[in-house]
Enzyme design. Structure first.
Site: not given
Ligand code: CO8
Length: 373
Positions: A155-157, A334
């Site tokens: 995901a965002c990381s 990300s």
């Protein structure tokens, strides 16, 4: 053991933008249409009337002013509320590979490298355009790179986790030159018909080149250390997956097949996790926050970033110390912290320390401490 360095970065930005006002006008037209079409059900109490959105709320709650998207017309069509992307043949480059190529070539140019010199490609993003073959392997072929490539999703990381994976491989010698690319077509997983989140995301692609410090051709950033952490949470969730067709309601238009979040809880739970993560990473590296010249944070919410900056630095961040790009790009998952890094690093002097940090679904947090050379 080699010391890894980030020697180039690049950003692909789509041509289409949507301002808050444009988004709200189309959303409110959709709401009016829905409420008219379902008036009888709403009156009978069997359906709930939708509430309009507002630009003032969006800006106040998030700091977002506009977002870039791969297809504006489809998103803003009140009868559709979803991007319309072309169906490509199997012998044509995929959309994500094309975005990746643009960002990767910019990163390579900055580092003074050619595609043929790359021997590791990690495509690290929230969603992949298809199950297989891996997007990264397609990019490897399009760039004329050698070695190996793989896709990963956190995901965002994703980008910071990808940077850690690449830096570790450069350190050990299993790769000599690595590209970490993050094509984010978030518009494909956003529920544009839900006012709680319809303003949150935007599309983009970033790339960074990582190689041994002693082979770098020009200026860059040594990757001093990286730290990744995860902790399970359902507060950001999407139930879409390859088993969908096996379920009783198959391909039904279900809300949980798009991005869902409990924004308030994410806000409350992720903030302490991120602040603690950054401070622990710094102390593990025998550094203090006062030595950090720049924070390139995940770009989800301005209030969130202001809070993290204050907590980490122990004071209000100075102008430019913790730059935001979310007002122009919205949350690009990300890619956000890497866009901030790409746009705001050129003025740093040799020896200056910086920290890239992303956070999001999982929950997940990733941080990268850099030193300019
Ligand atoms: N217009 C007007 N009013 C609204 C709107 C709107 N658009 N939306 C909500 N409201 C109303 C609500 O109904 C509520 O009304 P009431 O008080 O009467 O109940 C009121 O405004 C306040 O709503 P909220 O409490 O929801 O508002 P917040 O101040 O909490 O702001 C945010 C909402 C902006 C979502 C905020 O909570 C936030 O930013 N939270 C953190 C989110 C975050 O960081 N998430 C990270 C997720 S990203 C990630 O991990 C990547 C996942 C993979 C990406 C996949 C691609 C899509």
């Amino acid at each position: 053991m080699h010391r890894p360095a980030l020697t180039g970065s690049g950003v692909f930005t789509p041509a289409d933008t949507i301002t808050n006002d444009e988004l709200v006008t189309s959303f409110n037209a959709y709401v009016e249409r829905f409420n008219t079409d379902n008036a009888a059900e709403i009156t009978a109490g069997r359906a709930t009337a939708l509430q309009p959105s507002s630009s003032e709320f969006i800006h106040k709650a998030s700091g977002i002013e506009q977002r870039y998207v791969m297809d504006k017309a489809g998103v803003l069509d009140p009868a559709r509320m979803y991007p319309r992307l072309d169906q490509r043949g199997d012998d044509q480059p995929s959309i994500m590979a094309e975005m990746s190529l643009d960002a990767a070539n910019k990163a390579l140019l900055q580092a003074g490298r050619r595609g043929a010199e790359v021997d590791l490609i990690i495509c690290a993003a929230s969603n992949m355009e298809r199950a297989y073959p891996a997007i990264s392997i397609e990019v490897q072929q399009l760039l004329g790179a050698t070695g190996f490539a793989f896709d990963m999703q956190v995901a965002c990381s994703s980008a910071t986790f990808g940077i850690q994976a690449a830096a570790d491989m450069i350190r050990s010698g299993s790769a000599r030159r690595a590209l970490v690319i993050s094509p984010e077509i978030t518009s494909g997983h956003l529920e544009w018909r839900d006012r709680d989140c319809h303003f949150i995301f935007g599309d983009v692609c970033t790339a960074v080149l990582i190689e041994p410090l002693d082979t770098a051709m020009g200026r860059g950033f040594e990757i001093v250390s990286t730290k990744c952490a995860t902790q399970y949470s359902n507060n950001i969730r999407n139930n879409e997956g390859y088993l969908r067709k096996t379920r009783p309601d198959g391909l039904a238009d279900r809300r949980d097949m798009q991005f869902m979040q409990n924004g308030r809880r994410v806000f409350k739970e992720v903030l302490p996790m991120v602040c603690d993560h950054i401070l622990t990473h710094l102390s593990d590296s025998e550094l203090s926050a006062s030595q950090i010249k720049r924070l390139w944070l995940h770009q989800a919410n301005k209030t969130m970033n202001d809070f993290i900056g204050r907590k980490v630095l122990g004071r209000d961040p100075l102008p430019g110390e913790q730059p935001n790009i979310l007002q122009d790009y919205a949350n690009t998952s990300s890619a956000g912290s890497i866009i901030a890094f790409d746009a705001f690093h050129a003025d740093l002097q040799a020896g200056d320390l910086g920290l890239i940090c992303s956070f999001g679904a999982g929950y997940s947090v990733g941080s990268v401490i850099t030193r300019a050379f």
